[in-house]
Design a protein around this motif. Structure first.
Motif, PDB file in Angstrom:
ATOM      1  N   GLN A   1       0.835  -1.193   0.000  1.00  0.00           N
ATOM      2  CA  GLN A   1       0.000   0.000   0.000  1.00  0.00           C
ATOM      3  C   GLN A   1       0.879   1.255   0.000  1.00  0.00           C
ATOM      4  O   GLN A   1       1.814   1.373   0.791  1.00  0.00           O
ATOM      5  CB  GLN A   1      -0.905   0.020   1.243  1.00  0.00           C
ATOM      6  CG  GLN A   1      -1.927  -1.082   1.295  1.00  0.00           C
ATOM      7  CD  GLN A   1      -2.963  -0.955   0.183  1.00  0.00           C
ATOM      8  OE1 GLN A   1      -3.310   0.143  -0.244  1.00  0.00           O
ATOM      9  NE2 GLN A   1      -3.444  -2.088  -0.284  1.00  0.00           N
TER      10      GLN A   1
ATOM     11  N   GLY B   1       0.184   5.689  -0.832  1.00  0.00           N
ATOM     12  CA  GLY B   1      -0.855   6.669  -1.133  1.00  0.00           C
ATOM     13  C   GLY B   1      -0.278   8.016  -1.506  1.00  0.00           C
ATOM     14  O   GLY B   1       0.825   8.113  -2.028  1.00  0.00           O
TER      15      GLY B   1
ATOM     16  N   SER C   1      -4.087   1.356   6.971  1.00  0.00           N
ATOM     17  CA  SER C   1      -3.367   1.353   5.701  1.00  0.00           C
ATOM     18  C   SER C   1      -2.899   2.772   5.415  1.00  0.00           C
ATOM     19  O   SER C   1      -3.549   3.741   5.814  1.00  0.00           O
ATOM     20  CB  SER C   1      -4.294   0.869   4.583  1.00  0.00           C
ATOM     21  OG  SER C   1      -3.750   1.153   3.306  1.00  0.00           O
TER      22      SER C   1
ATOM     23  N   GLY D   1      -2.505   3.570   2.243  1.00  0.00           N
ATOM     24  CA  GLY D   1      -2.959   3.729   0.866  1.00  0.00           C
ATOM     25  C   GLY D   1      -4.451   3.497   0.746  1.00  0.00           C
ATOM     26  O   GLY D   1      -5.259   4.254   1.262  1.00  0.00           O
ATOM     27  N   ARG D   2      -4.815   2.421   0.068  1.00  0.00           N
ATOM     28  CA  ARG D   2      -6.223   2.097  -0.126  1.00  0.00           C
ATOM     29  C   ARG D   2      -6.720   1.130   0.949  1.00  0.00           C
ATOM     30  O   ARG D   2      -5.947   0.635   1.772  1.00  0.00           O
ATOM     31  CB  ARG D   2      -6.435   1.486  -1.515  1.00  0.00           C
ATOM     32  CG  ARG D   2      -6.130   2.439  -2.662  1.00  0.00           C
ATOM     33  CD  ARG D   2      -6.630   1.888  -3.985  1.00  0.00           C
ATOM     34  NE  ARG D   2      -6.359   2.796  -5.092  1.00  0.00           N
ATOM     35  CZ  ARG D   2      -6.865   2.653  -6.322  1.00  0.00           C
ATOM     36  NH1 ARG D   2      -7.671   1.621  -6.585  1.00  0.00           N
ATOM     37  NH2 ARG D   2      -6.574   3.519  -7.276  1.00  0.00           N
ATOM     38  N   THR D   3      -8.005   0.870   0.910  1.00  0.00           N
ATOM     39  CA  THR D   3      -8.627  -0.060   1.852  1.00  0.00           C
ATOM     40  C   THR D   3      -8.085  -1.469   1.637  1.00  0.00           C
ATOM     41  O   THR D   3      -7.936  -1.923   0.496  1.00  0.00           O
ATOM     42  CB  THR D   3     -10.151  -0.060   1.652  1.00  0.00           C
ATOM     43  OG1 THR D   3     -10.632   1.270   1.800  1.00  0.00           O
ATOM     44  CG2 THR D   3     -10.833  -0.968   2.655  1.00  0.00           C
ATOM     45  N   THR D   4      -7.790  -2.169   2.729  1.00  0.00           N
ATOM     46  CA  THR D   4      -7.314  -3.543   2.639  1.00  0.00           C
ATOM     47  C   THR D   4      -7.759  -4.315   3.877  1.00  0.00           C
ATOM     48  O   THR D   4      -7.777  -3.775   4.993  1.00  0.00           O
ATOM     49  CB  THR D   4      -5.771  -3.607   2.528  1.00  0.00           C
ATOM     50  OG1 THR D   4      -5.340  -4.965   2.688  1.00  0.00           O
ATOM     51  CG2 THR D   4      -5.089  -2.749   3.562  1.00  0.00           C
TER      52      THR D   4
ATOM     53  N   PRO E   1     -11.592   2.038   5.940  1.00  0.00           N
ATOM     54  CA  PRO E   1     -11.124   2.609   4.681  1.00  0.00           C
ATOM     55  C   PRO E   1      -9.658   3.016   4.744  1.00  0.00           C
ATOM     56  O   PRO E   1      -9.152   3.411   5.805  1.00  0.00           O
ATOM     57  CB  PRO E   1     -12.018   3.836   4.492  1.00  0.00           C
ATOM     58  CG  PRO E   1     -13.186   3.623   5.372  1.00  0.00           C
ATOM     59  CD  PRO E   1     -12.687   2.819   6.532  1.00  0.00           C
ATOM     60  N   GLY E   2      -8.975   2.913   3.616  1.00  0.00           N
ATOM     61  CA  GLY E   2      -7.656   3.508   3.510  1.00  0.00           C
ATOM     62  C   GLY E   2      -7.794   5.008   3.353  1.00  0.00           C
ATOM     63  O   GLY E   2      -8.835   5.511   2.908  1.00  0.00           O
TER      64      GLY E   2
ATOM     65  N   SER F   1      -8.873   6.113  -0.172  1.00  0.00           N
ATOM     66  CA  SER F   1     -10.061   5.499  -0.750  1.00  0.00           C
ATOM     67  C   SER F   1     -11.195   6.521  -0.753  1.00  0.00           C
ATOM     68  O   SER F   1     -11.158   7.505  -0.002  1.00  0.00           O
ATOM     69  CB  SER F   1     -10.461   4.263   0.052  1.00  0.00           C
ATOM     70  OG  SER F   1      -9.484   3.247  -0.088  1.00  0.00           O
TER      71      SER F   1
ATOM     72  N   TYR G   1     -10.888   7.542  -6.122  1.00  0.00           N
ATOM     73  CA  TYR G   1      -9.620   7.334  -5.425  1.00  0.00           C
ATOM     74  C   TYR G   1      -8.712   8.545  -5.618  1.00  0.00           C
ATOM     75  O   TYR G   1      -8.748   9.215  -6.659  1.00  0.00           O
ATOM     76  CB  TYR G   1      -8.932   6.073  -5.938  1.00  0.00           C
ATOM     77  CG  TYR G   1      -9.637   4.807  -5.512  1.00  0.00           C
ATOM     78  CD1 TYR G   1      -9.353   4.234  -4.279  1.00  0.00           C
ATOM     79  CD2 TYR G   1     -10.599   4.208  -6.322  1.00  0.00           C
ATOM     80  CE1 TYR G   1     -10.011   3.070  -3.870  1.00  0.00           C
ATOM     81  CE2 TYR G   1     -11.262   3.058  -5.920  1.00  0.00           C
ATOM     82  CZ  TYR G   1     -10.961   2.491  -4.690  1.00  0.00           C
ATOM     83  OH  TYR G   1     -11.619   1.360  -4.284  1.00  0.00           O
TER      84      TYR G   1
ATOM     85  N   ASP H   1      -5.161   8.578  -5.121  1.00  0.00           N
ATOM     86  CA  ASP H   1      -3.756   8.203  -5.110  1.00  0.00           C
ATOM     87  C   ASP H   1      -3.166   8.158  -6.520  1.00  0.00           C
ATOM     88  O   ASP H   1      -2.129   7.533  -6.747  1.00  0.00           O
ATOM     89  CB  ASP H   1      -3.562   6.852  -4.415  1.00  0.00           C
ATOM     90  CG  ASP H   1      -4.401   5.738  -5.052  1.00  0.00           C
ATOM     91  OD1 ASP H   1      -5.136   6.005  -6.023  1.00  0.00           O
ATOM     92  OD2 ASP H   1      -4.323   4.588  -4.557  1.00  0.00           O
TER      93      ASP H   1
END
Length: 343
Positions: A23, A25, A85, A87-90, A107-108, A111, A136, A138
């Motif tokens: 991840q 962002g 995270s 970055g994005r959701t994971t 959520p990241g 996101s 998004y 990023d």
């Protein structure tokens, strides 16, 4: 020790390119901490490790580090694992208790669900949510970054200082209102962004051996922000520490406090004070918010109190039975920043 002048990274934290699936962002500081292993290189970290990494790796004071981590509790941190995270959701942020409580992965920060909670309109180098597939934030924009660099070169002697921050935010405010039907320029989120942009001259340059900060030149900010000029165009590359003439990057001699960065952000805003509000579904449909700053006598301490109240009052109810414990943890993280203040 996390206080004082120190060469970063040390032998235990070599630079590595992000591993597959990691991840990353739109926050260069978080990306950089992961690239050097101060937080997990996967880009999924817990609040304790992040709190330490911000101080050890970037030279932030405990009050500022705690404040930044506390912001993540506006819906970005899993309350059962204390993971988030960058970055994005994971699902890597979730634990067994997360599923038992029937909760989804948090959520990241980049996101769609996190827009205007962590990331905000008017990015320095990433497309705003309205212009990206799925919302998004990023997706880097080399052309946009080239404009930032050109402004520094043409009008501010090639430096990304407080005057550059002031003009950049003001220019982006106008661009947002004129081009983004969903432009949101609200007081709390944008004050955070004004302050965060001041990292360009308060954190990114190396500290010189005598303890003074180096200059926030184009080369320095490009390297820290993860941009490289190639064949006349900027491309995104992994963020690295911009070393000085002796081949070393040093964190700050005096850790960066919350008061110092808020004061820098406020000073940049006051060069071009704008009203806060948002567009109403079409461009140039700006509706002014009821909450504004009194530019005649606003102080950094008052801004800190404004931000503090926003964080504490907006811990999501989705934490359910853990709500009280999360609020208590948020207050603990914010405690160093509140010393001497009566908010």
């Amino acid at each position: 020790i996390t206080i004082g002048l120190k060469a970063i990274p040390d032998a235990a934290h070599p630079f590595q390119n992000p591993p597959p699936g990691a991840q990353r962002g739109g926050c260069p500081g978080l990306n950089l901490l992961a690239n050097y292993g101060y937080i997990d290189r996967s880009g999924v970290t817990d609040v304790g490790k992040l709190l330490f990494a911000l101080q050890e790796g970037l030279g932030l004071a405990p009050d500022l580090a705690g404040f930044l981590v506390a912001i993540s509790f506006r819906g970005l941190t899993d309350p059962t694992t204390l993971k988030m995270s960058i970055g994005r959701t994971t699902s890597a942020t979730s634990g067994l208790l997360t599923s038992l409580l029937g909760a989804a992965a948090v959520p990241g920060p980049f996101s769609p669900e996190s827009h205007n909670k962590f990331d905000h309109d008017g990015s320095l180098a990433f497309d705003d949510a309205y212009f990206t597939p799925g919302g998004y934030t990023d997706r880097s924009n080399g052309t946009l970054w080239a404009h930032r660099v050109a402004l520094a070169k043409n009008e501010f002697g090639g430096l990304f200082g407080v005057d550059w921050v002031a003009r950049t935010r003001y220019d982006e405010y106008k661009t947002c209102v004129q081009n983004n039907p969903e432009c949101a320029w609200t007081v709390v989120t944008q004050l955070e962004f004004y302050a965060a942009t001041c990292f360009t001259f308060l954190v990114m340059p190396t500290t010189l051996p005598d303890g003074s900060l180096g200059d926030p030149t184009v080369s320095v900010v490009d390297t820290f922000s993860g941009f490289k000029l190639q064949n006349g165009k900027y491309i995104k590359v992994p963020e690295k520490l911009p070393v000085g003439s002796d081949g070393i990057w040093r964190r700050r001699d005096v850790p960066l406090s919350l008061l110092e960065i808020v004061e820098a952000g406020l000073n940049s805003y006051l060069q071009y004070p704008v009203v806060f509000g948002s567009n109403d579904g079409s461009t140039n449909s700006f509706i002014v918010d009821s909450r504004q700053l009194n530019t005649e006598n606003i102080t950094p301490s008052a801004v800190i109190c404004l931000l503090y109240n926003e964080i504490v009052e907006n811990v999501p109810s989705s934490f359910g039975v853990l709500q009280d414990q999360v609020v208590a943890l948020v207050n603990l993280l914010l405690a160093p920043a509140m010393v001497g203040l009566s908010c």
